[in-house]
Enzyme design. Structure first.
Site, mmCIF file in Angstrom:
data_model
loop_
_atom_site.group_PDB
_atom_site.id
_atom_site.type_symbol
_atom_site.label_atom_id
_atom_site.label_comp_id
_atom_site.label_asym_id
_atom_site.label_seq_id
_atom_site.Cartn_x
_atom_site.Cartn_y
_atom_site.Cartn_z
ATOM 1 N N TYR A 73 21.176 59.807 24.212
ATOM 2 C CA TYR A 73 20.781 58.404 24.044
ATOM 3 C C TYR A 73 20.573 58.065 22.568
ATOM 4 O O TYR A 73 21.026 57.034 22.077
ATOM 5 C CB TYR A 73 19.503 58.113 24.837
ATOM 6 N N PHE A 125 39.223 33.525 13.858
ATOM 7 C CA PHE A 125 39.799 33.893 15.146
ATOM 8 C C PHE A 125 38.991 33.161 16.238
ATOM 9 O O PHE A 125 37.839 32.796 16.010
ATOM 10 C CB PHE A 125 39.746 35.414 15.327
ATOM 11 N N ASP A 126 39.588 32.944 17.421
ATOM 12 C CA ASP A 126 38.944 32.158 18.497
ATOM 13 C C ASP A 126 37.500 32.553 18.776
ATOM 14 O O ASP A 126 36.624 31.702 18.884
ATOM 15 C CB ASP A 126 39.658 32.323 19.855
ATOM 16 N N ASP A 215 36.804 40.205 8.400
ATOM 17 C CA ASP A 215 36.989 40.404 9.834
ATOM 18 C C ASP A 215 38.217 41.326 9.898
ATOM 19 O O ASP A 215 39.355 40.884 9.780
ATOM 20 C CB ASP A 215 37.236 39.044 10.498
ATOM 21 N N ALA A 217 39.856 43.583 11.925
ATOM 22 C CA ALA A 217 40.497 44.164 13.114
ATOM 23 C C ALA A 217 41.824 44.863 12.801
ATOM 24 O O ALA A 217 42.142 45.895 13.376
ATOM 25 C CB ALA A 217 40.713 43.080 14.168
ATOM 26 N N LYS A 258 41.909 47.033 18.097
ATOM 27 C CA LYS A 258 43.173 46.851 17.392
ATOM 28 C C LYS A 258 43.472 48.099 16.569
ATOM 29 O O LYS A 258 43.906 49.103 17.112
ATOM 30 C CB LYS A 258 43.121 45.597 16.514
ATOM 31 N N HIS A 449 43.750 27.867 29.489
ATOM 32 C CA HIS A 449 44.931 28.709 29.712
ATOM 33 C C HIS A 449 44.669 29.897 30.631
ATOM 34 O O HIS A 449 45.574 30.397 31.266
ATOM 35 C CB HIS A 449 45.510 29.174 28.382
HETATM 36 C C1 LIG Z 1 40.249 40.567 18.620
HETATM 37 C C2 LIG Z 1 39.638 39.943 17.465
HETATM 38 C C3 LIG Z 1 38.271 39.610 17.446
HETATM 39 C C4 LIG Z 1 37.381 39.748 18.658
HETATM 40 O O1 LIG Z 1 37.269 41.063 19.062
HETATM 41 P P1 LIG Z 1 37.099 41.516 20.582
HETATM 42 O O2 LIG Z 1 37.120 43.005 20.474
HETATM 43 O O3 LIG Z 1 38.229 40.958 21.379
HETATM 44 O O4 LIG Z 1 35.772 41.009 21.050
HETATM 45 C C5 LIG Z 1 37.766 39.059 16.278
HETATM 46 N N1 LIG Z 1 38.531 38.842 15.215
HETATM 47 C C6 LIG Z 1 39.843 39.151 15.202
HETATM 48 C C7 LIG Z 1 40.647 38.892 13.976
HETATM 49 C C8 LIG Z 1 40.439 39.697 16.326
HETATM 50 O O5 LIG Z 1 41.748 39.964 16.311
#
Ligand SMILES: *Cc1c(COP(=O)(O)O)cnc(C)c1O
Length: 459
Positions: A73, A125-126, A215, A217, A258, A449
């Site tokens: 833990y 990103f969304d 960010d 990813a 990613k 969507h």
């Molecule tokens: C996928 C992504 C996120 C969000 O991450 P999740 O693991 O899907 O929660 C944030 N920023 C970018 C650029 C992404 O591609």
């Protein structure tokens, strides 16, 4: 290297069957699923290009790491290995594990967002935008104008407009809690950000005393594209490029689904110990104790290994080359795409490909459904079904572009799979004019969507 073949830099130890179906079965599944590909069971998909997120194939080393995962833990050895890797990679001391990228965003904007705040990014990103807006802050995108010119290539379409950035910081200064550079810039097609742009953004942020966050990813794909496209980087090891990229930021978060080559995971890394202390308090409430976040020990282990593997230059050369190859194949088949292809996929310009279908009949969704009907290929619409709106008078407001994204999972498909995708597109292109649009018959208010139902429009 004189060879033309894209050689996958791995051999296959464990296999999974693809979902073969008959045309009649696919026709039925489309109807039953309301012409929404999110409703197709994955075992009825032959080539799944819906997303590159969490769909990577892990290596033998990572699976071995899964067995070694320490599930204690608190203070698990897997956490210390993870922390060390993230520190090495980012140069940031404070490492906070989370279950995926949006969890880091939720924590960060709960602390730094709020009414009156304006968060600036090359593009949010969304999920980033959603987390900024949930805090009642504004999310402002300042991507360069070239990003909107779909068919016109530019080596770094992901860049931020540095003049606009400076203007905003001058005007808003204290209202801006942080500036975000998304690498690669997912929202404009997985397009990279140049080192020069990162450097300049960092200089401007320093001048106005605003922290810069990455960010990150797809940091490795971004670094590889810097190596390939930016003057002065071609002979540098990709690790050095990554080190320089992170040297410009005071914080970063990663959706490890990613470029960490895993199926689940993420982290938030910070230089400021006071902010990290607050972030850990929020973490414990929503995610878990500070040495595991929302993850199992085995997940931490797999991320730590993936962060090394993704920087293998043989891997990156294969990865980016295979995306380019898909782009070249589509171009040859007469299919217009976002130029140049991005780091994690190719985006087809459905508006240019199907000019006879107006936006209100969702040309990109029609194309995505036809790819499934014809070849069992699953992609995703990024157009008016995702971003279209209703005006005050109920009138339809289309999205800026009608795109179909072909996101390529990492280490999953081989060149023959990609050749097949190109072949299906070539077949489809022969009678593109015969393709009909779709009527939206059922839609929810938010994130339409995912749940929308559609039907073929009358001829
Ligand atoms: C996928 C992504 C996120 C969000 O991450 P999740 O693991 O899907 O929660 C944030 N920023 C970018 C650029 C992404 O591609």
């Amino acid at each position: 290297m004189p060879w033309k073949t894209i050689i996958e830099p791995f051999r296959i130890k464990s296999v999974e069957p693809l979902g073969f179906t008959t045309p009649a079965e696919r026709e039925r599944l489309l109807r039953e699923g309301g012409f929404n590909l999110f409703n197709i069971p994955a075992n009825k998909v032959l080539i799944d290009l819906l997303t590159d997120s969490g769909t990577s194939a892990m290596s033998a080393e990572q699976w071995a790491g899964i067995m070694r995962g320490d599930e204690s833990y608190a203070g698990a050895t897997s956490f210390y290995r993870f922390e060390k890797k993230v520190r090495e990679l980012t140069g940031l001391r404070e490492v906070i594990p989370v279950h995926q990228g949006r969890a880091a965003e939720r924590i960060l904007f709960q602390l730094l967002g709020g009414p009156d705040k304006v968060v600036i990014a090359n593009s949010h990103f969304d999920t980033t935008r959603a987390n900024v807006e949930v805090s009642v802050a504004e999310a402002r995108d300042l991507v360069i104008g070239e990003a909107a010119r779909i068919g016109v290539p530019h080596p770094f379409k992901g860049n931020i407009d540095t003049l606009a950035l400076e203007g905003c910081l001058k005007e808003l200064g204290h209202k801006v809690p942080l500036v975000i550079m998304t690498v690669t810039n997912n929202s404009v097609g997985g397009q990279p950000v140049s080192m020069a742009n990162l450097r300049e953004a960092s200089r401007i942020c320093k001048q106005y005393g605003v922290p810069l966050f990455l960010d990150c990813a797809r940091f490795a794909e971004n670094a590889w594209l810097i190596k390939k496209r930016e003057t002065g980087f071609s002979t540098l090891p990709v690790r050095d490029i990554v080190t320089e990229m992170f040297s410009y930021c005071q914080g970063t978060w990663m959706s490890s689904k990613k470029d960490a080559l895993v199926n689940m995971g993420g982290f938030l890394a910070l230089s400021d110990p006071a902010l990290a202390k607050k972030a850990r308090e929020v973490l414990i409430i929503g995610e878990g104790f500070t040495t595991y976040g929302g993850l199992s020990g085995r997940d931490l282990e797999a991320v730590a290994i993936g962060l090394d593997e993704v920087l293998d230059e043989e891997y990156l050369a294969y990865r980016i080359r295979s995306i380019e190859y898909l782009g070249e194949g589509l171009r040859k088949a007469g299919v217009p795409i976002v130029e140049p292809p991005g780091g994690h996929g190719v985006y087809v310009d459905a508006k240019a490909f199907l000019p006879h279908i107006p936006s209100r009949l969702y040309p990109a969704q029609a194309l995505a459904c036809e790819l499934y009907r014809l070849g069992g290929i699953r992609t995703v619409e990024i157009g008016s079904l995702m971003f279209g709106k209703k005006g005050k008078d109920g009138a339809f407001i289309p999205a800026r572009a009608e795109l179909v994204r072909l996101a390529v999972p990492r280490r999953v498909y081989t060149q023959s799979h990609i050749d097949y995708v190109i072949e299906v597109f070539a077949k489809l292109a022969e009678d593109a004019r015969g393709l009909r649009g779709l009527d939206l018959i059922e839609a929810s208010e938010h994130l339409t969507h995912f749940t929308a139902k559609l039907a073929p429009a009358a001829a």
